[in-house]
Scaffold this motif. Structure first.
Motif, short mmCIF file in Angstrom:
data_model
loop_
_atom_site.label_atom_id
_atom_site.label_comp_id
_atom_site.label_asym_id
_atom_site.label_seq_id
_atom_site.Cartn_x
_atom_site.Cartn_y
_atom_site.Cartn_z
N LEU A 1 0.84 4.03 -2.90
CA LEU A 1 0.47 5.40 -2.58
C LEU A 1 1.54 6.38 -3.01
O LEU A 1 1.25 7.44 -3.60
CB LEU A 1 0.20 5.52 -1.07
CG LEU A 1 -0.35 6.86 -0.58
CD1 LEU A 1 -1.66 7.20 -1.28
CD2 LEU A 1 -0.56 6.82 0.93
N ILE B 1 -4.15 5.84 4.03
CA ILE B 1 -3.96 7.14 3.38
C ILE B 1 -3.41 8.16 4.35
O ILE B 1 -2.63 9.05 3.98
CB ILE B 1 -5.30 7.62 2.78
CG1 ILE B 1 -5.73 6.66 1.67
CG2 ILE B 1 -5.21 9.02 2.24
CD1 ILE B 1 -7.04 7.02 1.01
N VAL C 1 -4.98 0.77 -2.83
CA VAL C 1 -4.47 0.99 -1.48
C VAL C 1 -5.54 0.68 -0.44
O VAL C 1 -5.29 0.02 0.58
CB VAL C 1 -3.97 2.44 -1.33
CG1 VAL C 1 -3.66 2.76 0.13
CG2 VAL C 1 -2.72 2.66 -2.18
N SER D 1 0.82 -1.21 0.00
CA SER D 1 0.00 0.00 0.00
C SER D 1 0.86 1.26 0.00
O SER D 1 0.53 2.25 -0.66
CB SER D 1 -0.94 0.00 1.21
OG SER D 1 -0.20 0.00 2.42
N THR D 2 1.98 1.23 0.72
CA THR D 2 2.85 2.40 0.77
C THR D 2 3.50 2.67 -0.58
O THR D 2 3.53 3.82 -1.06
CB THR D 2 3.95 2.22 1.84
OG1 THR D 2 3.34 2.01 3.11
CG2 THR D 2 4.83 3.44 1.92
N TYR E 1 -5.48 4.57 -5.59
CA TYR E 1 -6.02 4.74 -4.25
C TYR E 1 -7.00 3.63 -3.89
O TYR E 1 -7.05 3.19 -2.73
CB TYR E 1 -6.70 6.11 -4.13
CG TYR E 1 -5.74 7.24 -3.90
CD1 TYR E 1 -5.11 7.40 -2.68
CD2 TYR E 1 -5.46 8.15 -4.90
CE1 TYR E 1 -4.21 8.43 -2.45
CE2 TYR E 1 -4.56 9.19 -4.69
CZ TYR E 1 -3.94 9.33 -3.47
OH TYR E 1 -3.05 10.34 -3.27
#
Length: 580
Positions: free
Chosen positions: A226, A292, A283, A222-223, A280
């Protein structure tokens, strides 16, 4: 008869209560809906409509012509390729540097961790323009790095006005995001699981491979996603440090708008927005809504920490080396900016030649700088106040929803402005504000800056209000206080540290904002726009003086915010002790 009258009276009271609750809810959410509707939804819808028009202004021929040109035009394909390549390399380099630092933070004492985090976070709060200004000094052909390379007989390298310069600038900006987000995930890993794996005979590498990596894989995915999505929308860094051969989408969109090619610019903007939305959504699917905003929050307390300190080894030395390198990348630009402001020469040099305060005096005597500072302060104060008020109302409205799903939906709506690349918000609002007659006005900037600051204000205030015992407000109602008075005297007072924090963060966002201001300001520019104009036309020593003053302001504001958070923490602890 009396029983029937009593039932009727009860029914009327319930009806009146429902009506009052509905009116109260509408009062809280209506201003927010108006702000987001006019300065967020309308601009994005207008951008979509323009992308379907030939030239962006009229309906002629194929409505998808602008999108087809993105596929068939070799120049546009190159721009899209540049965008992906720059975002990829920036994300990869940032990850290579950030992951060791994040792991080290989980293995040091709380005091050392606080110092390292502060050294990472404070440069991030300094205006990106100031850091870009410093990189023009550091990376130039006669800059700090090339002079050091000459000393060791390596020779000069081309580090600026190309893709290399863009990637360096983007890594500097993205590092704090990735370090703190990855640390948030790593700190949530229960270290006893690693200990158990080793006690069963697993080596350090196998324990890490089979236990640790699977537990942090969602955070890493996810990082990286993002940060990659953030990298796709960069405008300012490639505009200052990049060159003509590596133009990314955001810079190309701005150039097309300057040439009044709204159709192509809008189509590329919608494609950029679609890619960002997909990123997004991925994520959110991997790590949920908290991913987020996790860079701004704390970590779980179960992870490896000072109770399992990092022993001296080759691994620990490598981790400290990478951490030192990251701190150099983040802090040196600030040192260069401050040092250059004291040089006696008319050109920007570092180390400075001599010592003088002349350039500080010129800043306050030059009407261009004075007007810019005045406008930036006024707009930032207006933004901070409006964002804090609307954020407080929206957070209050969200917390009063009964289901978790409804609260999640409302928070997603509040975070939507974070998804849109700034260049799209800028060009979309330009057209809207022309129609509303707000171009060049203070209020025009305040409204858009409030849209940008609103998600951060909501995040802070939602957390702050959520920590206040709602029973205290209910008790005030039973004692005869009105809803507004009870909220202000009880809940708002208890959450005052969060309100002040939301105001400070919103003030800083507006104070530092440049991309929107480039499109919205006329002859009376904000301070970041004036600095940017000097970066484009030629540096002056007064720019270094302004940079040094802005760094000082950031340090003061950061200190104030830290004190506010400390006060909030003490309030929470004292309330917990009282309730216990």
């Amino acid at each position: 008869m009396m029983a029937a009258n009593a039932q009727e009276a009860t029914r009327r009271r319930r009806t009146a209560s429902i009506v009052n609750e509905s009116i109260s809810s509408m009062t809280l959410v209506a201003p927010v809906a108006a702000l987001l509707g006019i300065f967020f939804v309308w601009p994005m819808a207008d951008l979509l409509i323009r992308s379907l028009r030939t030239g962006g202004v009229r309906h002629i021929g194929n409505v998808f012509a602008n999108y087809e040109s993105l596929v068939h035009d070799p120049v546009l394909l190159l721009v899209l390729k540049n965008t992906v390549v720059i975002a990829f390399w920036s994300t990869l380099v940032t990850g290579i540097l950030a992951i060791p630092v994040a792991y080290l933070l989980t293995r040091v004492s709380a005091r050392v961790r606080a110092i390292v985090v502060a050294c990472i976070a404070i440069p991030f709060l300094v205006s990106i323009l100031i850091r870009l200004f410093s990189f023009t000094i550091i990376l130039g052909s006669n800059g700090l790095i090339n002079r050091l390379l000459n000393i060791v007989h390596i020779g000069r390298l081309s580090l600026i006005f190309n893709t290399t310069g863009t990637v360096i600038g983007m890594v500097n900006y993205l590092l704090p995001y990735m370090v703190l987000m990855v640390y948030s995930g790593m700190a949530g890993v229960d270290n006893s699981l690693m200990t158990a794996a080793k006690s069963l005979g697993a080596s350090n590498w196998r324990a890490a491979q089979k236990v640790y990596l699977p537990l942090i894989s969602a955070t890493l995915v996810s990082t990286f996603l993002l940060v990659f999505v953030l990298g796709l929308g960069f405008f300012l860094t490639p505009a200052v440090l990049g060159g003509p051969t590596g133009t990314p989408a955001a810079v190309y969109i701005q150039a097309q708008i300057n040439d009044y090619q709204w159709g192509t610019a809008s189509a590329m903007g919608i494609v950029l927005l679609a890619v960002s939305l997909i990123g997004y959504v991925m994520v959110l699917r991997v790590s949920g809504l908290g991913a987020i905003s996790s860079f701004a929050g704390g970590a779980a307390s179960k992870g490896a920490n000072s109770t399992t300190p990092l022993r001296k080894s080759w691994l620990s030395m490598a981790l400290w080396f990478v951490t030192f390198l990251v701190l150099v990348i983040l802090i040196v630009p600030l040192v260069v900016a401050v040092g250059a402001s004291f040089s006696e020469t008319q050109t920007i040099v570092f180390p400075p030649h001599g010592f003088t305060l002349r350039w500080y005096g010129e800043v306050f005597s030059d009407p261009i700088w004075k007007d810019a500072i005045e406008k930036s302060i006024g707009v930032a104060i207006g933004t901070g106040t409006l964002a804090a008020v609307l954020g407080l109302a929206f957070a209050r409205f969200t917390l009063r929803r009964k289901t978790r799903a409804s609260r999640t939906v409302l928070l997603v709506v509040a975070y939507c402005p974070l998804i849109v690349p700034l260049i799209l918000l800028s060009i979309g609002n330009y057209d809207v504000q022309v129609k509303l007659g707000l171009i060049g006005s203070w209020w025009g900037l305040i409204f858009i800056h409030t849209v940008m600051a609103f998600p951060f204000a909501v995040a802070i205030l939602f957390s702050g209000l959520g920590g206040v015992d709602q029973n205290l407000e209910s008790a005030a109602w039973t004692l005869g206080a009105s809803r507004l008075r009870a909220f202000w005297k009880v809940t708002a007072r208890a959450a005052m540290p969060s309100i002040v924090g939301a105001w400070l963060i919103s003030f800083l966002i507006s104070w530092d904002e440049i991309v929107v201001a480039l499109f919205q300001t006329g002859f009376h520019k904000t301070l970041p726009v004036v600095i940017y104009s000097y970066l484009q036309s030629g540096l002056r020593p007064t720019v270094a003086a302004v940079a040094a003053m802005l760094i000082g302001l950031t340090l003061v504001t950061s200190g104030a915010f830290a004190l506010v958070r400390l006060a909030q923490s003490r309030w929470s602890h004292s309330e917990f002790a009282f309730n216990s």
